[in-house]
Motif scaffolding. Structure first.
Motif, PDB file in Angstrom:
ATOM      1  N   SER A 157      47.694  10.064  59.530  1.00 26.78           N
ATOM      2  CA  SER A 157      46.761   9.048  59.043  1.00 26.78           C
ATOM      3  C   SER A 157      45.306   9.485  59.174  1.00 26.78           C
ATOM      4  O   SER A 157      44.407   8.782  58.692  1.00 26.78           O
ATOM      5  CB  SER A 157      46.961   7.738  59.806  1.00 26.78           C
ATOM      6  OG  SER A 157      46.448   7.820  61.130  1.00 26.78           O
ATOM      7  N   ALA A 185      47.537   4.074  63.079  1.00 35.13           N
ATOM      8  CA  ALA A 185      48.077   4.609  61.825  1.00 35.13           C
ATOM      9  C   ALA A 185      48.430   3.494  60.844  1.00 35.13           C
ATOM     10  O   ALA A 185      48.285   3.654  59.623  1.00 35.13           O
ATOM     11  CB  ALA A 185      49.299   5.477  62.115  1.00 35.13           C
ATOM     12  N   LYS A 208      46.029   2.408  58.282  1.00 38.66           N
ATOM     13  CA  LYS A 208      45.695   3.346  57.201  1.00 38.66           C
ATOM     14  C   LYS A 208      46.855   3.529  56.227  1.00 38.66           C
ATOM     15  O   LYS A 208      46.835   2.988  55.130  1.00 38.66           O
ATOM     16  CB  LYS A 208      45.233   4.668  57.798  1.00 38.66           C
ATOM     17  CG  LYS A 208      43.935   4.502  58.603  1.00 38.66           C
ATOM     18  CD  LYS A 208      43.621   5.697  59.468  1.00 38.66           C
ATOM     19  CE  LYS A 208      42.400   5.409  60.329  1.00 38.66           C
ATOM     20  NZ  LYS A 208      42.148   6.452  61.325  1.00 38.66           N
ATOM     21  N   ASN A 209      47.893   4.246  56.629  1.00 38.28           N
ATOM     22  CA  ASN A 209      48.923   4.576  55.643  1.00 38.28           C
ATOM     23  C   ASN A 209      50.346   4.493  56.188  1.00 38.28           C
ATOM     24  O   ASN A 209      51.266   5.011  55.572  1.00 38.28           O
ATOM     25  CB  ASN A 209      48.678   5.979  55.079  1.00 38.28           C
ATOM     26  CG  ASN A 209      48.757   7.065  56.154  1.00 38.28           C
ATOM     27  OD1 ASN A 209      49.034   6.780  57.318  1.00 38.28           O
ATOM     28  ND2 ASN A 209      48.507   8.297  55.764  1.00 38.28           N
TER      29      ASN A 209
END
Length: 375
Positions: free
Chosen positions: A22, A165, A168-169
């Motif tokens: 991330s 993380a 984010k993604n």
């Protein structure tokens, strides 16, 4: 173009890999899914000591990995904005009762310090000095203080890395999954294909790789520890970790919490039941160093399953003959020390590809992974 990466296992390796996936350059083009049901995870049950420098292990590859893992921690903790309640360099005291043994330990520390700046300062302590550093000890032994040593709460560290993380993604799926012969992840919603899969499932790696005709040389080991409520000394959150000779490790976490353990039980498989006899043994170890502690002071018992190889060394990297998969296992009782470095390396490999050379840290993967058809 979006790249899809799966991580199987949300312990220290999987969580660190997710964090770096991330944050590394190019991570904005990734979609990461982590699968973990949380049952039996060693990291979730662990309270770790980050202090590999005085280990007597002769495996130099392991030592380099552990040393670099310890060196990585301060930067990782800073970048992920994780607090001192999770990780703190409180220093580590390793004790020896006999003076000649203490001198040998000191000589080892001085020698290791030449190539390990992260050790910090080395101080020889009398028993009285040890008690001044850790006043809850009523029967201290003389020892060596390594100022760079640290303690870490495994469950809290994993939670913090995964939370970062997820912003984010990362998507987390709380379920146990399997792999298929064609390298798909079999989930409760059906089979899913990914560009890369990081398999960091500890002792469960063996079952996961079986459909791929791969035998993983890895076995489970049961570990148990206890939490005790003890006197809350001023600045207890800064008390050094103690590795007493002949006793279980002592990890003060502040606010009157002391962790004692953990055990290493090779004949229990994946059993996660706390055992009264083991709890009594851990308590007895505490009582030999801390006067007045009783069973009534036990606030929790933690049980987890570690993964071990026959040579006690971890392995990690691209799975031979299955280029889409990366694996990691065999971290044993040093998982919280070596795991972040392994997770970082696997994240980079999953994102950027290539054929990394990690021979400075491990033997070839085929030492631990063989084809079932050739066995």
């Amino acid at each position: 173009m979006e790249k899809r990466i799966a991580i199987i296992g949300g312990g220290i390796v999987g969580a660190t890999a997710a964090y770096y996936l991330s944050t590394l350059p190019g991570s904005q083009n990734l979609k990461v899914t982590l699968f973990d049901d949380g049952i039996g995870q060693a990291t979730a049950a662990a309270a770790g000591i980050i202090s590999p420098w005085l280990s007597k292990r002769r495996n130099q590859r392991w030592y380099r990995l552990a040393k670099d893992g310890a060196d990585l921690y301060p930067q990782l903790i800073h970048d992920a904005q994780i607090g001192t309640d999770v990780y703190q360099q409180t220093g580590t005291i390793v004790t020896r009762e006999a003076q000649p043994d203490l001198e040998i330990l000191h000589d080892l520390a001085v020698d290791r310090q030449k190539t390990a700046a992260g050790m910090g300062q080395i101080t020889v302590l009398s028993a009285q000095d040890v008690q001044r550093h850790v006043p809850l000890l009523t029967a201290p032994q003389p020892g060596i203080l390594i100022s760079g040593g640290a303690r870490v709460d495994g469950a809290a560290l994993v939670h913090a890395l995964l939370a970062s993380a997820q912003d984010k993604n990362l998507t987390i799926r709380r379920e146990r999954v399997t792999l298929t012969a064609d390298e798909a992840v079999h989930t409760s919603l059906g089979d899913r294909k990914f560009d890369r899969i990081i398999v960091a499932a500890g002792a469960w790696l063996k079952d996961l790789l079986a459909p791929l005709d791969v035998i993983a040389q890895v076995r489970p080991q049961k570990g148990q520890l206890i939490e005790l409520a003890v006197k809350d000394y001023p600045l207890q959150e800064n008390l050094p970790v103690v590795m007493p000779e002949g006793e279980r490790d002592f990890i003060p976490f502040g606010h009157g919490k002391l962790i004692v353990g953990a055990t290493h039980e090779d004949d229990k498989g994946f059993d996660l039941q706390a055992e009264a006899a083991v709890t009594a043994d851990l308590l007895a170890s505490a009582q030999r160093l801390v006067a007045g502690v009783t069973a009534d002071d036990i606030t929790a018992v933690r049980v987890g399953t570690r993964a071990y190889t026959d040579d006690f060394a971890p392995f990690f990297g691209p799975l031979p003959d299955h280029e889409r998969l990366l694996v990691a296992s065999g971290l044993g009782s040093s998982g919280l020390t070596t795991g972040p470095q392994i997770g970082r390396l696997l994240a980079g490999s999953a994102l950027y590809g290539g054929t990394p050379d990690w021979s400075e840290y491990e033997l070839p993967l085929k030492t631990y992974l063989t084809s079932a058809s050739r066995a």
